[in-house]
Write a protein that holds these residues in place. Structure first.
Motif, PDB file in Angstrom:
ATOM      1  N   SER A  43      -2.747   3.283  26.489  1.00 40.74           N
ATOM      2  CA  SER A  43      -2.268   2.612  27.697  1.00 40.74           C
ATOM      3  C   SER A  43      -1.210   1.564  27.386  1.00 40.74           C
ATOM      4  O   SER A  43      -0.383   1.238  28.239  1.00 40.74           O
ATOM      5  N   ARG A  44      -1.208   1.059  26.167  1.00 38.62           N
ATOM      6  CA  ARG A  44      -0.192   0.080  25.787  1.00 38.62           C
ATOM      7  C   ARG A  44       1.206   0.672  25.753  1.00 38.62           C
ATOM      8  O   ARG A  44       2.202  -0.054  25.877  1.00 38.62           O
ATOM      9  N   HIS A  46       2.612   2.283  27.984  1.00 37.15           N
ATOM     10  CA  HIS A  46       3.248   2.163  29.299  1.00 37.15           C
ATOM     11  C   HIS A  46       4.039   0.863  29.440  1.00 37.15           C
ATOM     12  O   HIS A  46       5.033   0.807  30.183  1.00 37.15           O
ATOM     13  N   SER A  47       3.618  -0.183  28.735  1.00 39.24           N
ATOM     14  CA  SER A  47       4.288  -1.480  28.847  1.00 39.24           C
ATOM     15  C   SER A  47       5.383  -1.677  27.813  1.00 39.24           C
ATOM     16  O   SER A  47       6.038  -2.722  27.812  1.00 39.24           O
ATOM     17  N   CYS A  48       5.598  -0.704  26.927  1.00 44.59           N
ATOM     18  CA  CYS A  48       6.637  -0.829  25.902  1.00 44.59           C
ATOM     19  C   CYS A  48       8.019  -0.680  26.532  1.00 44.59           C
ATOM     20  O   CYS A  48       8.264   0.245  27.316  1.00 44.59           O
ATOM     21  N   VAL A  49       8.934  -1.583  26.172  1.00 43.82           N
ATOM     22  CA  VAL A  49      10.283  -1.555  26.733  1.00 43.82           C
ATOM     23  C   VAL A  49      11.347  -1.349  25.672  1.00 43.82           C
ATOM     24  O   VAL A  49      12.532  -1.327  25.984  1.00 43.82           O
ATOM     25  N   SER A  50      10.956  -1.207  24.423  1.00 41.00           N
ATOM     26  CA  SER A  50      11.912  -0.971  23.342  1.00 41.00           C
ATOM     27  C   SER A  50      11.270  -0.080  22.296  1.00 41.00           C
ATOM     28  O   SER A  50      10.043   0.057  22.231  1.00 41.00           O
ATOM     29  N   GLU A  51      12.112   0.508  21.491  1.00 46.39           N
ATOM     30  CA  GLU A  51      11.602   1.398  20.444  1.00 46.39           C
ATOM     31  C   GLU A  51      10.810   0.628  19.405  1.00 46.39           C
ATOM     32  O   GLU A  51       9.856   1.153  18.823  1.00 46.39           O
ATOM     33  N   LYS A  52      11.148  -0.630  19.180  1.00 48.52           N
ATOM     34  CA  LYS A  52      10.395  -1.460  18.232  1.00 48.52           C
ATOM     35  C   LYS A  52       8.960  -1.645  18.699  1.00 48.52           C
ATOM     36  O   LYS A  52       8.016  -1.553  17.905  1.00 48.52           O
ATOM     37  N   VAL A  54       7.314   0.349  20.674  1.00 47.74           N
ATOM     38  CA  VAL A  54       6.631   1.641  20.586  1.00 47.74           C
ATOM     39  C   VAL A  54       6.135   1.890  19.167  1.00 47.74           C
ATOM     40  O   VAL A  54       5.004   2.350  18.953  1.00 47.74           O
ATOM     41  N   LEU A  55       6.954   1.574  18.171  1.00 46.57           N
ATOM     42  CA  LEU A  55       6.569   1.817  16.779  1.00 46.57           C
ATOM     43  C   LEU A  55       5.476   0.864  16.312  1.00 46.57           C
ATOM     44  O   LEU A  55       4.867   1.086  15.261  1.00 46.57           O
ATOM     45  N   GLU A  56       5.228  -0.202  17.058  1.00 48.69           N
ATOM     46  CA  GLU A  56       4.078  -1.045  16.757  1.00 48.69           C
ATOM     47  C   GLU A  56       2.777  -0.413  17.236  1.00 48.69           C
ATOM     48  O   GLU A  56       1.697  -0.761  16.756  1.00 48.69           O
ATOM     49  N   VAL A  57       2.877   0.509  18.166  1.00 48.03           N
ATOM     50  CA  VAL A  57       1.693   1.184  18.705  1.00 48.03           C
ATOM     51  C   VAL A  57       1.429   2.498  18.000  1.00 48.03           C
ATOM     52  O   VAL A  57       0.289   2.828  17.677  1.00 48.03           O
ATOM     53  N   CYS A  58       2.484   3.276  17.755  1.00 43.43           N
ATOM     54  CA  CYS A  58       2.319   4.580  17.105  1.00 43.43           C
ATOM     55  C   CYS A  58       3.073   4.579  15.782  1.00 43.43           C
ATOM     56  O   CYS A  58       3.722   3.588  15.413  1.00 43.43           O
ATOM     57  N   ASP A  59       3.005   5.707  15.062  1.00 39.72           N
ATOM     58  CA  ASP A  59       3.639   5.804  13.747  1.00 39.72           C
ATOM     59  C   ASP A  59       5.075   6.307  13.815  1.00 39.72           C
ATOM     60  O   ASP A  59       5.889   5.990  12.943  1.00 39.72           O
ATOM     61  N   ASP A  60       5.399   7.096  14.830  1.00 40.63           N
ATOM     62  CA  ASP A  60       6.759   7.610  14.971  1.00 40.63           C
ATOM     63  C   ASP A  60       6.969   8.020  16.418  1.00 40.63           C
ATOM     64  O   ASP A  60       6.003   8.223  17.171  1.00 40.63           O
ATOM     65  N   ASP A  62       9.717  10.407  19.038  1.00 41.88           N
ATOM     66  CA  ASP A  62      10.831  11.328  19.283  1.00 41.88           C
ATOM     67  C   ASP A  62      11.329  11.084  20.705  1.00 41.88           C
ATOM     68  O   ASP A  62      10.678  11.461  21.682  1.00 41.88           O
ATOM     69  N   ARG A  63      12.502  10.427  20.824  1.00 37.48           N
ATOM     70  CA  ARG A  63      13.009  10.052  22.134  1.00 37.48           C
ATOM     71  C   ARG A  63      13.396  11.273  22.957  1.00 37.48           C
ATOM     72  O   ARG A  63      13.231  11.294  24.182  1.00 37.48           O
ATOM     73  N   GLU A  64      13.908  12.271  22.308  1.00 37.81           N
ATOM     74  CA  GLU A  64      14.395  13.438  23.046  1.00 37.81           C
ATOM     75  C   GLU A  64      13.256  14.184  23.739  1.00 37.81           C
ATOM     76  O   GLU A  64      13.362  14.583  24.890  1.00 37.81           O
ATOM     77  N   ARG A  65      12.148  14.351  23.026  1.00 39.43           N
ATOM     78  CA  ARG A  65      11.014  15.093  23.603  1.00 39.43           C
ATOM     79  C   ARG A  65       9.961  14.164  24.200  1.00 39.43           C
ATOM     80  O   ARG A  65       8.953  14.636  24.719  1.00 39.43           O
ATOM     81  N   ASN A  66      10.209  12.851  24.100  1.00 43.42           N
ATOM     82  CA  ASN A  66       9.238  11.863  24.584  1.00 43.42           C
ATOM     83  C   ASN A  66       7.867  12.103  23.946  1.00 43.42           C
ATOM     84  O   ASN A  66       6.827  12.098  24.606  1.00 43.42           O
ATOM     85  N   GLU A  67       7.875  12.268  22.622  1.00 45.75           N
ATOM     86  CA  GLU A  67       6.673  12.598  21.858  1.00 45.75           C
ATOM     87  C   GLU A  67       6.332  11.442  20.924  1.00 45.75           C
ATOM     88  O   GLU A  67       7.190  10.913  20.215  1.00 45.75           O
TER      89      GLU A  67
END
Length: 426
Positions: A43-44, A46-52, A54-60, A62-67
């Motif tokens: 759920s976190r 949803h509140s991410c506004v930058s790629e930085k 996002v990478l704090e929540v997951c390991d990698d 993919d912007r193109e596939r939204n994966e």
């Protein structure tokens, strides 16, 4: 500014579908589901506004596939998804309980979400190995701290003050402050208990100023502590809603009310009429003893256990009430309701018999009332045995929950102690 808005448009789920890739297994979710997803880490996103972020929540990512890629145990996440879908969480077969528990912590679940049988297995394993959290737990707590912006400039001292007052094991100064607070609580409790002694009035007449000074100093300390903690708190509304802060307010307010009543009524007959009210307000200072929960892990464990086991506590009360109604009616009938030569007046009504039932079921046995007929004594024996059985039914679950809560709080305390030692040595 343009770059930030570009990130925001890209990261706020422009696509209608979001893909989670956990250990090679892909899961597809509509973007509307993510906001209130039961797993806190998901759920976190949803509140991410930058790629930085996002990478704090997951390991990698993919912007193109939204994966979003997570290098975690795929089979364990599959069982966690079964919990999301059906509401039941169990261990993965042939997988270490502590490893699965670490996966649960990573995704934002707690041991209380497990089924009862699995909770027992986890508690037993923790008790045997004294291993309560892994490095993933520490990193998760670190991520939670990083969610809030780091204080800079003039706000840094506010953060230090907040930790000093809110986290008694966060620093040496916090431990000293907690010790002083405990001393004031003990002094106030001793004065409160001594005020009920028969010789207290005589002593108070001889040294009334000393007693008032001690009481005023204790109240002044608690008031100053509460005000400072309110000022340095991050969220004032959350501060007011916390149970321990409400208890602080209940313990401090009666003193000021009694002072105001004395000031307005004076030392006259009107004050005597308000004597009962003043005694009630003065006795409310017993709530100060609950302030010790801030500094002792045992009281914190008790409070957390009651919070998690409120359903079992309600179930226990229902058991007792049902048994009390049944045995109370039967005992009143056998001891007084039938046409007996010698009626037992202690059982003249069902409410009176219920008092005997509750004392018998809890095996207290005051002896103030007891059955005298043979059928009544047989019923009394059944009442005692039934009480033992009914009280024992939910105890096992409450015990295991208590052990789990104790392990969690003990780990946090040990982590803070290690940080204090490192800070002191450096």
């Amino acid at each position: 500014m343009h770059k930030a808005s570009m990130y925001c448009s890209k990261m706020n789920f422009r696509r209608s579908t979001l893909i989670l890739n956990v250990g090679g297994t892909r899961y597809f979710f509509p973007k509307d589901v993510i906001k209130d997803f039961p797993l806190r880490r998901v759920s976190r996103l949803h509140s991410c506004v930058s790629e930085k972020e996002v990478l704090e929540v997951c390991d990698d990512y993919d912007r193109e596939r939204n994966e979003y890629f997570f290098d975690r145990h795929s089979e364990a996440f599959g069982f966690i998804m079964l919990y999301v879908k059906y509401g039941k969480l169990r261990f993965v077969p042939q997988m270490c309980e502590l490893s699965f528990y670490n996966e649960m912590i990573y995704w934002g679940l707690e041991g209380s979400h497990l089924e009862f049988c699995c909770q027992r297995r986890l508690d037993d394993r923790m008790s045997d190995t004294y291993t309560y959290y892994s490095e993933e737990t520490k990193s998760e707590e670190g991520i939670k701290r990083e969610e809030d912006p780091q204080p800079q400039g003039g706000k840094k001292w506010l953060e230090r003050m907040r930790k000093t007052f809110e986290e008694p094991t966060s620093s040496v100064a916090a431990q000293i402050l907690a010790t002083v607070s405990v001393v004031f609580v003990i002094v106030s409790m001793v004065v409160l208990c001594a005020s009920t002694l028969p010789d207290w009035e005589t002593a108070q007449n001889n040294s009334v100023e000393e007693h008032r000074i001690i009481e005023a100093i204790c109240i002044g300390w608690f008031t100053a502590e509460c005000i400072v903690r309110f000022i340095v708190s991050k969220n004032k509304c959350d501060f007011v809603r916390k149970p321990l802060n409400i208890i602080d307010l209940l313990a401090i307010t009666p003193y000021y009310i009694s002072v105001l009543m004395t000031f307005f009524t004076g030392e006259n007959s009107q004050l005597q009429r308000a004597g009962v009210t003043l005694r009630v307000l003065r006795m409310m200072r017993i709530f100060w003893v609950i302030k010790l929960a801030r500094h002792f892990i045992g009281l914190q464990t008790l409070g957390l256990t009651l919070k998690r086991c409120y359903k079992e506590m309600v179930m226990l009360l229902v058991f007792i009430c049902v048994a009390m109604a049944i045995f109370g009616a039967l005992s009143q009938l056998l001891e007084h309701g039938l046409d007996l030569e010698s009626k037992n007046e202690d059982y003249a009504s069902i409410p009176a018999a219920c008092w005997w039932v509750i004392i018998s079921m809890t095996t207290v046995g005051y002896g103030d009332m007891y059955p005298i007929s043979l059928p009544g004594r047989v019923l009394g024996g059944l009442c005692v045995v039934s009480g033992i059985v009914l009280l024992a039914l939910p105890i096992t679950f409450i015990y295991h929950s208590f052990v789990q809560c104790y392990h969690e709080l003990k780990f946090r305390s040990a982590r803070y102690s290690r940080s204090i030692s490192t800070e002191f040595l450096s």
